[in-house]
Design a protein around this motif. Structure first.
Motif, PDB file in Angstrom:
ATOM      1  N   SER A 213       0.731  -1.254  -0.030  1.00 62.05           N
ATOM      2  CA  SER A 213      -0.083   0.045  -0.063  1.00 62.05           C
ATOM      3  C   SER A 213       0.871   1.154   0.132  1.00 62.05           C
ATOM      4  O   SER A 213       0.624   2.113  -0.526  1.00 62.05           O
ATOM      5  N   LEU A 216       1.955   1.544  -3.398  1.00 61.92           N
ATOM      6  CA  LEU A 216       1.500   2.009  -4.219  1.00 61.92           C
ATOM      7  C   LEU A 216       0.904   3.277  -4.231  1.00 61.92           C
ATOM      8  O   LEU A 216       0.922   4.299  -5.274  1.00 61.92           O
ATOM      9  N   GLU A 217       0.932   3.868  -3.303  1.00 65.01           N
ATOM     10  CA  GLU A 217       0.903   5.546  -3.350  1.00 65.01           C
ATOM     11  C   GLU A 217       2.534   6.326  -3.101  1.00 65.01           C
ATOM     12  O   GLU A 217       1.815   7.231  -3.752  1.00 65.01           O
ATOM     13  N   ARG A 236      -4.364   1.413  -5.530  1.00 66.22           N
ATOM     14  CA  ARG A 236      -3.136   1.514  -3.760  1.00 66.22           C
ATOM     15  C   ARG A 236      -4.823   1.293  -3.082  1.00 66.22           C
ATOM     16  O   ARG A 236      -5.016   0.584  -2.088  1.00 66.22           O
ATOM     17  N   ARG A 240      -5.468  -0.918   0.619  1.00 64.76           N
ATOM     18  CA  ARG A 240      -6.358  -0.819   1.560  1.00 64.76           C
ATOM     19  C   ARG A 240      -6.949  -1.811   1.666  1.00 64.76           C
ATOM     20  O   ARG A 240      -7.719  -1.767   3.091  1.00 64.76           O
TER      21      ARG A 240
END
Length: 386
Positions: A213, A216-217, A236, A240
């Motif tokens: 996560s 990806l952020e 993302r 999550r």
């Protein structure tokens, strides 16, 4: 539930002893009945009237006692002893002393061993006194010794039966404790496996999903205003969501309560000589493992008390959700009950304390010949769901 041989044998033995006692009583009265048939005028004699009244009173008292009436059992034993003395004093068949053997066989069911011995000793003394008034001392002593031997035999047999019954009840209690321990150990094993899986999910899958996560952020932030930015944003959000679901699964695995219905069924099947009728909805679930454990212990204590004290054949246990979201337990048996107020022991006290800690309560009541009835409640905070 299968029948337990020892308990079935106990009930059969009780019936056989009742039949034997009634036959002995009838044999004692048969010569007198033949005498009355041959000489009806003997009915009007005072001694015959006293003997007839004593003989009938003995039979009625013995029959009531054999029905296991809780009220006045010692008094029924005393009525039989006095009636037997009166029959010995007014009878002339020589068989009336056999009535004392019937009384001796019942004494251990009502009295402690020491008091039963004292009771039989008093009967022997009373019988010798009556014989000594009617016959010479030598003959009175011989007759007393003969019937004292009969009384000693029936008393010894009854003492053995009482001890055997107590041993069976204690064995049943220990067996139930073992069964409950096995159920709880199995639940602990399942709980340990759930915790292991929860830790693996948290430490491994959760860790990698968290890292995914974050990466990806960062990638979405770097690729802003590019064609791949929307795809990175969706990836993302999916990571999550997946991480949130994993955390929810871990929490559910850690907080999963005791599987109540299977555990109660396993416990009920291990109650020897007692037919346990469970009425628990398949969909019943509890909010906390502590509440489920308290309900399990409640049923276990009810089973233990029923086996040890109630002399019951059936036990009904109902566990239902209440309208306010709690759960209610109702238990009753068909045992002998009690005419006195129940003084709670360690088991009932511990049950009350456990329910009070959860905001619930426990009540019980009993009446002679109507068994024991127990009701327990847990509030909505720890109660039932479907």
């Amino acid at each position: 539930m299968p029948t337990v041989p020892g308990v079935a044998k106990s009930a059969t033995t009780h019936r056989l002893l009742f039949v034997a006692g009634m036959l002995t009583w009838a044999v004692v009265g048969f010569p007198k009945l033949v005498e009355f048939v041959r000489a009806p005028s003997r009915w009007a004699e005072p001694a015959s009237l006293v003997w007839t009244a004593a003989f009938l009173a003995f039979g009625v008292a013995f029959w009531l006692h054999a029905r296991d009436e809780e009220r006045g059992r010692v008094s029924l034993l005393a009525v039989q002893a006095v009636a037997a003395l009166a029959a010995v004093a007014t009878g002339d068949s020589g068989l009336d002393g056999a009535l004392f053997a019937i009384v001796s066989g019942q004494a251990p069911e009502v009295l402690s061993q020491r008091r039963a011995l004292t009771w039989v000793g008093a009967q022997v003394v009373g019988m010798f006194t009556v014989f000594a008034v009617i016959h010479p001392v030598g003959r009175a002593l011989v007759q007393t010794l003969i019937y004292a031997g009969f009384q000693g035999f029936t008393l010894g047999t009854a003492l053995v039966m009482v001890r055997e019954a107590e041993a069976r009840r204690e064995l049943a209690r220990v067996h139930l404790e073992l069964q409950a321990t096995q159920v709880l150990l199995a639940a602990r094993e399942r709980e340990g496996e759930r915790l292991r899986i929860a830790r693996e999910l948290h430490d491994s899958v959760g860790h990698h999903l968290t890292a995914l996560s974050l990466n990806l952020e960062a990638a979405a932030h770097t690729a802003r205003d590019t064609p791949s930015a929307e795809h990175l944003r969706r990836a993302r959000e999916a990571a999550r969501t997946l991480l949130s679901e994993v955390r929810g699964t871990v929490t559910a695995l850690r907080d999963a309560p005791l599987p109540l219905l299977p555990s109660l069924r396993a416990l009920a099947e291990g109650a020897p000589g007692l037919a346990v009728h469970l009425d628990v909805p398949e969909s019943l679930s509890l909010e906390s493992s502590e509440a489920a454990h308290s309900l399990f212990r409640c049923v276990q204590e009810v089973l233990t008390n029923t086996l040890r004290h109630a002399q019951a054949r059936n036990l009904w246990i109902a566990m239902v959700p209440t309208e306010d979201g709690g759960v209610r337990v109702h238990a009753r048996d068909d045992g002998r009950g009690s005419s006195e107020a129940i003084r709670p022991g360690a088991g009932l006290t511990g049950m009350s304390e456990r329910f009070a800690r959860l905001g619930g309560r426990v009540e019980w009541r009993a009446a002679a010949g109507r068994g024991l009835e127990l009701e327990a409640w847990l509030p909505a905070a720890h109660g039932a769901g479907t």
